[in-house]
Motif scaffolding. Structure first.
Motif, PDB file in Angstrom:
ATOM      1  N   UNK A 107       0.831  -1.197   0.000  1.00  0.00           N
ATOM      2  CA  UNK A 107       0.000   0.000   0.000  1.00  0.00           C
ATOM      3  C   UNK A 107       0.868   1.251   0.000  1.00  0.00           C
ATOM      4  N   UNK A 132      -0.720   4.104  -5.762  1.00  0.00           N
ATOM      5  CA  UNK A 132      -1.548   5.301  -5.574  1.00  0.00           C
ATOM      6  C   UNK A 132      -2.400   5.195  -4.308  1.00  0.00           C
ATOM      7  N   UNK A 133      -2.588   3.977  -3.803  1.00  0.00           N
ATOM      8  CA  UNK A 133      -3.448   3.776  -2.642  1.00  0.00           C
ATOM      9  C   UNK A 133      -4.912   3.685  -3.019  1.00  0.00           C
ATOM     10  N   UNK A 134      -5.197   3.675  -4.307  1.00  0.00           N
ATOM     11  CA  UNK A 134      -6.578   3.683  -4.763  1.00  0.00           C
ATOM     12  C   UNK A 134      -7.299   2.369  -4.428  1.00  0.00           C
ATOM     13  N   UNK A 163      -6.539   0.451  -2.012  1.00  0.00           N
ATOM     14  CA  UNK A 163      -6.729   0.519  -0.563  1.00  0.00           C
ATOM     15  C   UNK A 163      -7.995   1.276  -0.210  1.00  0.00           C
ATOM     16  N   UNK A 164      -8.206   2.405  -0.863  1.00  0.00           N
ATOM     17  CA  UNK A 164      -9.414   3.201  -0.596  1.00  0.00           C
ATOM     18  C   UNK A 164     -10.656   2.390  -0.964  1.00  0.00           C
ATOM     19  N   UNK A 165     -10.588   1.643  -2.077  1.00  0.00           N
ATOM     20  CA  UNK A 165     -11.743   0.832  -2.476  1.00  0.00           C
ATOM     21  C   UNK A 165     -12.050  -0.247  -1.441  1.00  0.00           C
ATOM     22  N   UNK A 177     -11.521   0.262   1.696  1.00  0.00           N
ATOM     23  CA  UNK A 177     -11.817   0.951   2.950  1.00  0.00           C
ATOM     24  C   UNK A 177     -10.639   0.926   3.912  1.00  0.00           C
ATOM     25  N   UNK A 178      -9.431   0.772   3.390  1.00  0.00           N
ATOM     26  CA  UNK A 178      -8.239   0.747   4.241  1.00  0.00           C
ATOM     27  C   UNK A 178      -7.977   2.150   4.780  1.00  0.00           C
ATOM     28  N   UNK A 179      -7.755   2.258   6.096  1.00  0.00           N
ATOM     29  CA  UNK A 179      -7.368   3.565   6.621  1.00  0.00           C
ATOM     30  C   UNK A 179      -6.057   3.530   7.371  1.00  0.00           C
TER      31      UNK A 179
END
Lengths: 188, 145
Positions: A110, A136-138, A140-142, A144-146
């Motif tokens: 990530x 890009x972390x995209x 991860x965002x999908x 719901x990774x925080x």
């Protein structure tokens, strides 16, 4: 009636004290968030892999993978990063999973540079059967990774079943992760 | 004012060219919680994830999302928790209406208490002859000074 009303404030106070006490000592973690993605299909992704490390001599690893590759198997998806300190603490636990755990573990780096991710795995060992780069972390965002590390159990049909935030420990693997994996593997 | 500027983390490079779209993105960003710091909105937070979400939000808006669609996009991934203003639904009724209920209950309790206390106080009655005599005595005591 009047007598009963008199003890109401005291009763409320005692209830609050008990609640606070239990909340403070019962392992309640205010930073653990409910997950919106549990029960939903794994977000579609197709991640590139890192460059093959020189002189790699472990079991074969798929460099780069997509959400479609996971269908048909119960899979552990682990988000990690070379810059993430708790990931280092978690790493020996992942290394201990091995083939005996009977569940494929895939890693998503990530927001990590490809060379850093590979360097991290070369230094500490590679526990993954497949590695994807989410620079890009995209993805991860999908999911719901925080915060890394986070680990997800995805069932055979590609549905996210369990989400574990924070480093896995030998205890959480034995008590939470593996029983959930076995239960899902037993399902059609 | 300096302090109102200080609480903004949006970097110039993130901003949309169209000021109207940027204003919408700013307004939405102020309603969304940063998952890392939790008590800041993504508009105020310097966390990496907040930056990513701001950029993503602006991309959605530039692509023609309505405010609602853009918010839903993030809620789908992170749940209602990202909304700094939680939606009114059965699970949040206690949160939204609890204080009002508490106020009504305590006001009713206070009213009942005051009424009862008033009723418990006996109406003043006229002085008995004996009491009148004592009062006279006290009032007409010779001055000692």
């Amino acid at each position: 009636m009047g007598r009963v009303l008199v003890i109401v404030p005291l009763a409320l106070f005692v209830a609050l004290v008990v609640y606070f006490f239990v909340a403070m000592h019962g392992g309640y973690d205010p930073s653990a968030l409910p997950s919106a993605m549990v029960g939903k299909p794994v977000p579609a992704f197709d991640l590139p892999g890192p460059p093959a490390p020189p002189n790699y001599s472990g079991p074969p690893v798929k460099l780069g993978f997509s959400s479609r590759d996971m269908l048909g198997h119960v899979v552990l998806v682990n988000f990690f990063a070379s810059w993430c300190v708790p990931c280092r603490a978690e790493h020996p636990v992942l290394m201990g999973l091995g083939p005996s755990a009977g569940v494929p573990l895939v890693g998503i780096a990530y927001k990590d540079k490809p060379t850093d991710a590979v360097g991290f795995l070369q230094e500490y060992g590679n526990p993954y059967v497949a590695i994807g780069l989410d620079e890009s972390g995209r993805t991860g965002i999908d999911f719901g990774v925080y915060g890394v590390p986070e680990t997800y159990i995805v069932d055979k049909h590609g549905i996210i079943r369990v989400r574990h935030v924070g480093p896995l420990t030998a205890e959480s693997v034995a008590r939470e992760i593996l029983p959930a994996v076995r239960a899902l593997q037993a399902q059609p | 004012m300096a302090w109102s500027v200080a609480a903004v983390a949006v970097e110039p490079s993130e901003m949309l060219k169209d000021p109207a779209l940027e204003a919408r993105a700013r307004a939405i960003g102020q309603e969304l919680r940063c998952l890392v710091c939790q008590n800041e909105s993504i508009d105020e937070s310097n966390a990496d994830l907040a930056h990513d979400l701001r950029v993503l939000l602006r991309r959605r808006i530039a692509a023609g999302d309505t405010d609602r669609q853009a918010i839903q996009f993030i809620v789908k991934r992170y749940g209602d928790f990202v909304l700094l203003k939680p939606p009114v639904e059965p699970a949040t009724w206690l949160l939204w209406f609890g204080p009002v209920v508490l106020l009504i209950v305590s006001a009713a309790g206070a009213m009942i208490f005051v009424r009862r206390r008033n009723r418990a106080t006996p109406e003043p009655t006229a002085l008995s002859p004996e009491e009148k005599r004592q009062l006279d005595e006290l009032l007409h005591e010779p001055d000692l000074e």
